[in-house]
Scaffold this active site. Structure first.
Site, PDB file in Angstrom:
ATOM      1  N   LYS A   1      30.753 -61.777 -35.171  1.00 51.03           N
ATOM      2  CA  LYS A   1      31.905 -61.465 -34.320  1.00 51.03           C
ATOM      3  C   LYS A   1      32.576 -62.738 -33.819  1.00 51.03           C
ATOM      4  CE  LYS A   1      30.766 -56.798 -32.922  1.00 51.03           C
ATOM      5  NZ  LYS A   1      30.203 -55.897 -31.945  1.00 51.03           N
TER       6      LYS A   1
ATOM      7  N   LYS B   1      36.645 -52.167 -37.196  1.00 49.79           N
ATOM      8  CA  LYS B   1      37.692 -51.982 -36.187  1.00 49.79           C
ATOM      9  C   LYS B   1      38.304 -53.315 -35.748  1.00 49.79           C
ATOM     10  CE  LYS B   1      35.681 -48.053 -33.757  1.00 49.79           C
ATOM     11  NZ  LYS B   1      34.315 -48.328 -33.248  1.00 49.79           N
TER      12      LYS B   1
ATOM     13  N   LYS C   1      33.681 -55.776 -45.095  1.00 53.58           N
ATOM     14  CA  LYS C   1      33.289 -54.500 -44.483  1.00 53.58           C
ATOM     15  C   LYS C   1      34.474 -53.909 -43.718  1.00 53.58           C
ATOM     16  CE  LYS C   1      31.229 -54.100 -40.566  1.00 53.58           C
ATOM     17  NZ  LYS C   1      30.574 -53.725 -39.335  1.00 53.58           N
TER      18      LYS C   1
HETATM   19  P1  AMP Z   1      31.258 -49.418 -34.278  1.00 56.81           P
HETATM   20  O1  AMP Z   1      32.629 -49.180 -34.824  1.00 56.81           O
HETATM   21  O2  AMP Z   1      30.822 -50.843 -34.426  1.00 56.81           O
HETATM   22  O3  AMP Z   1      31.062 -48.875 -32.917  1.00 56.81           O
HETATM   23  O4  AMP Z   1      30.261 -48.617 -35.227  1.00 56.81           O
HETATM   24  C1  AMP Z   1      29.984 -47.233 -35.065  1.00 56.81           C
HETATM   25  C2  AMP Z   1      29.060 -46.784 -36.177  1.00 56.81           C
HETATM   26  O5  AMP Z   1      29.741 -46.881 -37.434  1.00 56.81           O
HETATM   27  C3  AMP Z   1      27.802 -47.666 -36.310  1.00 56.81           C
HETATM   28  O6  AMP Z   1      26.703 -46.829 -36.650  1.00 56.81           O
HETATM   29  C4  AMP Z   1      28.135 -48.601 -37.442  1.00 56.81           C
HETATM   30  O7  AMP Z   1      26.996 -49.075 -38.120  1.00 56.81           O
HETATM   31  C5  AMP Z   1      28.980 -47.683 -38.324  1.00 56.81           C
HETATM   32  N1  AMP Z   1      29.920 -48.477 -39.144  1.00 56.81           N
HETATM   33  C6  AMP Z   1      30.935 -49.252 -38.691  1.00 56.81           C
HETATM   34  N2  AMP Z   1      31.603 -49.807 -39.727  1.00 56.81           N
HETATM   35  C7  AMP Z   1      30.982 -49.370 -40.858  1.00 56.81           C
HETATM   36  C8  AMP Z   1      31.187 -49.586 -42.244  1.00 56.81           C
HETATM   37  N3  AMP Z   1      32.181 -50.351 -42.706  1.00 56.81           N
HETATM   38  N4  AMP Z   1      30.350 -48.975 -43.110  1.00 56.81           N
HETATM   39  C9  AMP Z   1      29.338 -48.183 -42.689  1.00 56.81           C
HETATM   40  N5  AMP Z   1      29.093 -47.940 -41.391  1.00 56.81           N
HETATM   41  C10 AMP Z   1      29.895 -48.516 -40.476  1.00 56.81           C
END
Ligand code: AMP
Length: 351
Positions: free
Chosen positions: A118, A200, A197
């Site tokens: 990050k 957000k 990847k």
């Molecule tokens: P976050 O957006 O970081 O709060 O992630 C929420 C959930 O989505 C978490 O379980 C992450 O591991 C999953 N996640 C976020 N981005 C990805 C991605 N590109 N591929 C698979 N899982 C994701």
């Protein structure tokens, strides 16, 4: 002899309210969360304390928090089967994070990849960002979770959580916490439009689940490809269009695109159109309608979050009683009064 009733498996997961939910969130985690609501005891929270490390404008954070809730409900989360609540409605997680931090070595924290990634992406290296794995460990442990369904990027944090639970149990010589396990989906690392990847924190990389059709079309059409012509063979395994199509299409449809790329005959333009069509088929129609209705009923969404938070907080309070007893931090009258007052004011829904 009848068998004693089995305790249901407890699943816990969170999604940050730091932007619009995207295909990576859905196929990496949320699809699993919704499926599991029929299999166990599910606690899902909207990680607004975590989101505060990147979203530092009150209206934005409130808006994204509502959007995450509305997306989950439109995608099929049933509040009668699973809890969906705001992280901040159970403030005891912060207290537990602090307590865990007192038994956690700096070495463990310094090994966290996510912090380094990050910061490399330009997110401010705040103390909160560094402390994130401790808060995440508290999020998991406070609900006595067995399984944590997440994407690949969170697996290291779950390992750290297990370490912290072990440090706590060893230090205070009480088995207060069980050691949770991560659960990966079939798509644990969804590729983004820019090749890394989907995340957000990089708007160009995402396809939002409930983006407007025109926006989604524009995003897909702008995926950068090489200059190979329609009839030239292409490698589907390195191809964002195919990799995303595989997530939304039926296996036979994906196989057909794969064959077209490998043998030649499938052009990038046609593949993009197929992807746009499938995205609309899966997330448009009924789901988009349902999502729009959520916008018209913010009170209903709020009531859902509050009812779930009451139940979650009661579970958290019982874990904290064990934590207080183990550590010597008192569960004083003041704390008990606050927890009981909340329960009375809430009308006392059962937990
Ligand atoms: P976050 O957006 O970081 O709060 O992630 C929420 C959930 O989505 C978490 O379980 C992450 O591991 C999953 N996640 C976020 N981005 C990805 C991605 N590109 N591929 C698979 N899982 C994701």
């Amino acid at each position: 002899m009848p068998e004693p009733p089995k305790t249901p498996m407890r699943y816990l997961s969170g999604v940050q309210s730091s932007g619009r939910l995207h295909l990576g969130n859905y196929f990496g985690a949320i699809q699993n969360h919704i499926r599991l609501q029929d299999e166990g005891d599910c606690f899902y929270f909207i990680a607004n304390y975590h989101a505060l490390t990147t979203v530092q404008a009150a209206k934005e954070l409130e808006k994204f928090t509502f959007m995450v809730a509305a997306d989950y409900l439109a995608l099929g989360l049933d509040p009668n089967k699973a809890l969906l609540f705001r992280q901040s409605d159970v403030p005891e997680v912060n207290e537990l994070a602090w307590i865990l931090s007192t038994v956690t070595g700096m070495g463990l924290m310094e090994r966290a990849h996510s912090y380094k990634d990050k910061v490399a992406k330009g997110i401010a290296p705040s103390l909160g960002l560094f402390y994130y794995p401790a808060l995440m460990a508290a999020d998991i442990l406070i609900y006595q979770s067995d399984k944590v369904p997440v994407g690949q990027d969170q697996i290291q944090h779950i390992e750290m959580c297990r370490d912290m639970a072990g440090y706590f149990n060893n230090t205070f010589k009480k088995e207060v916490f069980k050691l949770p396990e991560g659960v990966l989906s079939e798509a644990p690392k969804v590729i983004g439009l820019t090749g890394g990847k989907m995340s957000k924190s990089d708007e160009d990389s995402v396809i939002p689940i409930f983006g407007e059709p025109a926006e989604i079309k524009k995003k897909v059409m702008s995926i950068v490809t090489d200059s190979k012509g329609v009839h030239e063979p292409k490698d589907p395994d390195q191809n964002v269009i195919y990799l995303l199509y595989k997530l939304v299409a039926k296996p036979e449809e994906a196989a057909q695109m794969e064959k077209g790329f490998r043998q030649g005959g499938m052009g990038y333009g046609d593949a993009k159109k197929l992807l746009i069509g499938k995205l609309e088929e899966v997330f448009g129609g009924e789901r988009r309608e349902k999502r729009k209705k959520m916008e018209e009923k913010p009170g209903m969404v709020e009531d859902t979050l509050v009812a779930s938070a009451r139940k979650a907080r009661r579970t958290a309070a019982s874990t904290m009683e064990a934590v207080y007893a183990a550590t010597g931090i008192p569960c004083s009258r003041v704390k008990k009064e606050i927890l009981e007052l909340k329960t009375q004011n809430s009308g006392g829904s059962s937990g």
